[in-house]
Scaffold this motif. Sequence first.
Motif, mmCIF file in Angstrom:
data_model
loop_
_atom_site.group_PDB
_atom_site.id
_atom_site.type_symbol
_atom_site.label_atom_id
_atom_site.label_comp_id
_atom_site.label_asym_id
_atom_site.label_seq_id
_atom_site.Cartn_x
_atom_site.Cartn_y
_atom_site.Cartn_z
ATOM 1 N N ALA A 126 0.898 -1.518 -0.290
ATOM 2 C CA ALA A 126 0.335 0.268 0.105
ATOM 3 C C ALA A 126 0.629 1.745 -0.426
ATOM 4 O O ALA A 126 0.204 2.295 -0.994
ATOM 5 C CB ALA A 126 -1.307 0.267 1.071
ATOM 6 N N GLY A 127 1.979 0.823 0.630
ATOM 7 C CA GLY A 127 3.054 2.242 0.762
ATOM 8 C C GLY A 127 3.171 2.573 -0.560
ATOM 9 O O GLY A 127 3.828 3.867 -0.954
ATOM 10 N N ILE A 128 3.978 1.849 -1.284
ATOM 11 C CA ILE A 128 4.519 2.098 -2.288
ATOM 12 C C ILE A 128 3.671 2.182 -3.918
ATOM 13 O O ILE A 128 3.569 2.662 -4.859
ATOM 14 C CB ILE A 128 4.959 0.610 -2.555
ATOM 15 C CG1 ILE A 128 5.710 -0.004 -1.621
ATOM 16 C CG2 ILE A 128 6.216 0.407 -4.061
ATOM 17 C CD1 ILE A 128 6.821 -1.338 -2.077
ATOM 18 N N ALA A 129 2.505 1.534 -3.881
ATOM 19 C CA ALA A 129 0.876 2.037 -4.552
ATOM 20 C C ALA A 129 0.936 3.503 -4.709
ATOM 21 O O ALA A 129 0.990 4.410 -5.180
ATOM 22 C CB ALA A 129 0.125 1.323 -3.602
ATOM 23 N N ILE A 130 0.820 4.149 -2.767
ATOM 24 C CA ILE A 130 1.427 5.867 -2.428
ATOM 25 C C ILE A 130 1.892 6.420 -3.934
ATOM 26 O O ILE A 130 2.280 7.015 -4.828
ATOM 27 C CB ILE A 130 1.247 6.123 -1.709
ATOM 28 C CG1 ILE A 130 -0.161 5.844 -1.003
ATOM 29 C CG2 ILE A 130 0.763 7.957 -1.195
ATOM 30 C CD1 ILE A 130 -1.693 5.279 -1.377
ATOM 31 N N ALA A 131 3.884 5.837 -2.941
ATOM 32 C CA ALA A 131 5.296 6.339 -3.796
ATOM 33 C C ALA A 131 5.018 5.845 -4.734
ATOM 34 O O ALA A 131 6.192 7.286 -5.883
ATOM 35 C CB ALA A 131 5.893 5.132 -3.076
ATOM 36 N N THR A 132 4.610 4.757 -5.826
ATOM 37 C CA THR A 132 4.193 4.681 -7.503
ATOM 38 C C THR A 132 2.967 5.450 -8.156
ATOM 39 O O THR A 132 3.563 5.713 -9.340
ATOM 40 C CB THR A 132 4.349 3.517 -7.772
ATOM 41 O OG1 THR A 132 3.852 2.700 -7.322
ATOM 42 C CG2 THR A 132 6.181 3.169 -7.372
ATOM 43 N N ALA A 133 2.408 5.914 -7.121
ATOM 44 C CA ALA A 133 1.480 6.603 -8.150
ATOM 45 C C ALA A 133 2.166 8.470 -8.611
ATOM 46 O O ALA A 133 2.721 8.904 -8.095
ATOM 47 C CB ALA A 133 -0.173 7.361 -7.514
ATOM 48 N N ALA A 134 1.584 8.274 -9.751
ATOM 49 C CA ALA A 134 2.312 9.833 -10.828
ATOM 50 C C ALA A 134 1.665 11.037 -9.927
ATOM 51 O O ALA A 134 2.288 12.008 -10.079
ATOM 52 C CB ALA A 134 1.193 9.712 -11.771
ATOM 53 N N ASP A 135 0.491 10.678 -8.935
ATOM 54 C CA ASP A 135 0.443 12.347 -8.430
ATOM 55 C C ASP A 135 0.628 11.498 -7.215
ATOM 56 O O ASP A 135 -0.103 12.563 -5.824
ATOM 57 C CB ASP A 135 -0.823 12.842 -8.764
ATOM 58 C CG ASP A 135 -2.259 11.816 -8.154
ATOM 59 O OD1 ASP A 135 -1.939 10.726 -8.020
ATOM 60 O OD2 ASP A 135 -3.154 12.283 -8.475
ATOM 61 N N ALA A 387 3.291 5.072 -11.732
ATOM 62 C CA ALA A 387 4.527 5.582 -12.400
ATOM 63 C C ALA A 387 5.889 5.339 -12.156
ATOM 64 O O ALA A 387 6.618 5.825 -11.414
ATOM 65 C CB ALA A 387 3.851 7.068 -12.455
ATOM 66 N N PRO A 388 6.348 4.028 -12.510
ATOM 67 C CA PRO A 388 7.441 3.446 -11.613
ATOM 68 C C PRO A 388 8.664 4.705 -12.206
ATOM 69 O O PRO A 388 8.440 5.395 -12.717
ATOM 70 C CB PRO A 388 7.463 2.513 -12.130
ATOM 71 C CG PRO A 388 7.231 2.092 -13.370
ATOM 72 C CD PRO A 388 5.583 3.334 -13.099
ATOM 73 N N ILE A 389 9.534 4.401 -11.308
ATOM 74 C CA ILE A 389 11.061 4.795 -11.265
ATOM 75 C C ILE A 389 11.375 4.873 -13.486
ATOM 76 O O ILE A 389 11.196 3.987 -13.622
ATOM 77 C CB ILE A 389 12.090 4.731 -10.057
ATOM 78 C CG1 ILE A 389 12.398 3.290 -10.910
ATOM 79 C CG2 ILE A 389 11.343 5.290 -9.022
ATOM 80 C CD1 ILE A 389 13.494 3.021 -9.362
ATOM 81 N N GLU A 390 12.155 6.007 -13.241
ATOM 82 C CA GLU A 390 12.850 5.772 -14.434
ATOM 83 C C GLU A 390 13.706 4.836 -15.152
ATOM 84 O O GLU A 390 14.450 3.954 -13.754
ATOM 85 C CB GLU A 390 13.959 7.003 -15.205
ATOM 86 C CG GLU A 390 13.006 8.579 -14.983
ATOM 87 C CD GLU A 390 11.858 8.152 -16.109
ATOM 88 O OE1 GLU A 390 11.912 7.597 -16.774
ATOM 89 O OE2 GLU A 390 11.172 8.468 -16.073
ATOM 90 N N GLU A 391 13.770 3.849 -15.856
ATOM 91 C CA GLU A 391 14.769 2.819 -16.572
ATOM 92 C C GLU A 391 15.849 3.594 -16.389
ATOM 93 O O GLU A 391 16.804 1.669 -15.474
ATOM 94 C CB GLU A 391 14.380 2.501 -18.208
ATOM 95 C CG GLU A 391 15.390 1.347 -18.509
ATOM 96 C CD GLU A 391 15.241 0.861 -19.582
ATOM 97 O OE1 GLU A 391 13.823 0.694 -20.677
ATOM 98 O OE2 GLU A 391 16.011 1.504 -20.778
#
Length: 680
Positions: A126-135, A387-391
Amino acid sequence: MTSPVEELLQRSHALGADPRNTNFAGGNTSAKGTAADPVTGSPAEVMWVKGSGGDLGTLAERGLAVLRLDRLRALAGVYPGVEREDEMVAAFDFCAFGTGGAAPSIDTAMHGLVDAAHVDHLHPDAGIAIATAADGEVLTERIFGDRVVWVPWRRPGFQLGLDIAAIKKDNPSAIGCVLGGHGITAWGDTSAACEANSLEIIRTAETYIAEHGRTEPFGPVLAGYEPLDEEARAERAAALFPVLRGLASTDAPQVGHYTATGEVLDFLSRERHPELAALGTSCPDHFLRTKVAPLVVDLPAGAPIEDVVARLRELHAAYREEYAAYYRRHAVEGSPAMRGADPAIVLVPGVGMFSFGKDKQTARVAGEFYVNAINVMRGAEALSSYAPIEESEKFRIEYWELEEAKLRRMPPARPLATRVAVVTGGGSGIGAATARRLAAEGACVVVADRDLGAARKVAAELGAKAYRPEDVAVAVEVDVTDEAQVVAALRAAVLAFGGVDLIVNNAGLSLSRSLLETTAADWDLQHGVMARGSFLVSRESARVMIDQGMGGEIVYISSKNAVFAGPNNVAYGAAKADQAHQVRLLAAELGAYGIRVNGVNPDGVVRGSGIFASGWGANRAAVYGVEEEKLGEYYAQRTLLKREVLPEHVAGAVFQLTQLTQTTGLHIPVDAGVAAAFLR
């Protein structure tokens, strides 16, 4: 009074026991306190922090790095900047308190620089879901207010520790932060407060996603991609797994794990799964184990199996080309060499997920991490967009010199690491001894026996020290005379570990009777178990090995009686001679596939033998006119070396055959020297 270390371990175990809080071997926790300097005896400020590797749920004191807090914090004064922050990891060694404990992890600076007695860094879905959301930054403020602060993505390291320390100082009401693209960090003045703050962040995020998220974030079900029924899934998984394992082992041999949980099957049935899977994972702990992206089969669940296999080969070739291109896009001078271009995760709609690693635990954990990634994508898409981190950032971590150094510190692999062995008659005697030796040498072992209880007992023994016993050994019930049971046993082996590399045809029995006393039923029974049984097991295992394309090995536990004529032994001796010639026939036929076939010819193994305990020993003792308890001694005295043969000696010969990689069609005598049984 509970010590800081005891509190830290209790908190770590509580957090690590719930997969909603963090993934296996992921995250780290710390505690600060005082301890007597071992040289001066004066009190010193110390930090205990989970070291590199290990798992929170099973963390022990030996897994903690122990550092002097004053020296660790003084490193901020000599920090050369973000471009050289990797140098600071080596500096941790100069901050060790006493012997220092475990090797410090890259997150050590975060724990030491943050001004709090207790710190948790976790990877909750759940925390990573927030961390990887575009906003994600907007969501963090909306969900948590001023209690949790957003930290933009930064690769783990010394600078991230400085950043979080500054945020903690500037936000006195905050209990923690969300690390963009990564996870969460929480702190507290006491261990209990720190744990409560970690759980508040995680449960608040879970509740918000559940109450405000879209119900179908992956889109509608895609016609034809619905999960197959359980039996059809297992059948198709068993058919595909050896092929997949062979492809995933192109650069290095791998062990496999199969997952068909509801999360995986639902994800693969949805319209948007191809585009989301292509984005890859985000949390560093995830993609270090799952690779930058999975291989996804783009055919419906019910596609003909031959079409799926053909498409897999095409997709695998394309995956390798793209992975090599990914490496070339981002590698710089000094980057570690490319480690391998094969996928760690393969997704097959309707069937499930196949994950691969250097051993069963690694393969299983890779699959667990991808389930975490699916949950992360679901949460992010429910509220916003994933929106994961850049490649380029993924590459910087995957081919980080610090990760390379961690790999170099790992102990060398055992001789049979990545090998999957099936031992028939593995519940007792020679079979059990062979299973023990193969497991000790690093193999995954399938203990197959007609007596399932005995097989389970041996398998449990082999896996007793593992985090999960089934990562080392599993038990299957099989009567080798029954064709359907043999097919089922090999299928169980494939589903457990991905395929088969080594078969030990050990199942056997003997009835000591003269020619005139031997009935047709006696003959059929002994030939059914040893001649027919080893034929069936060899045939089915050869099919798996050929599908894998990785070669393989079949070992027959035959007998000196295959070449030595003794009285009252016609059915047994003839069945063993049949097995001995199967070795030669199959060596000639299967060599084209890289499959080696060899045999072991023991003398009578009295001690620890299931055959001898079932009445064979008494019969043979009567034949030779000796007391049954002295039968082993009698056998030893008729040998050139005057030594008794034990199950462990036969097991040792099986292992040695696995090391003779250029040998096939050979029988090795393990009889202490019986001249009449010399091979000609």
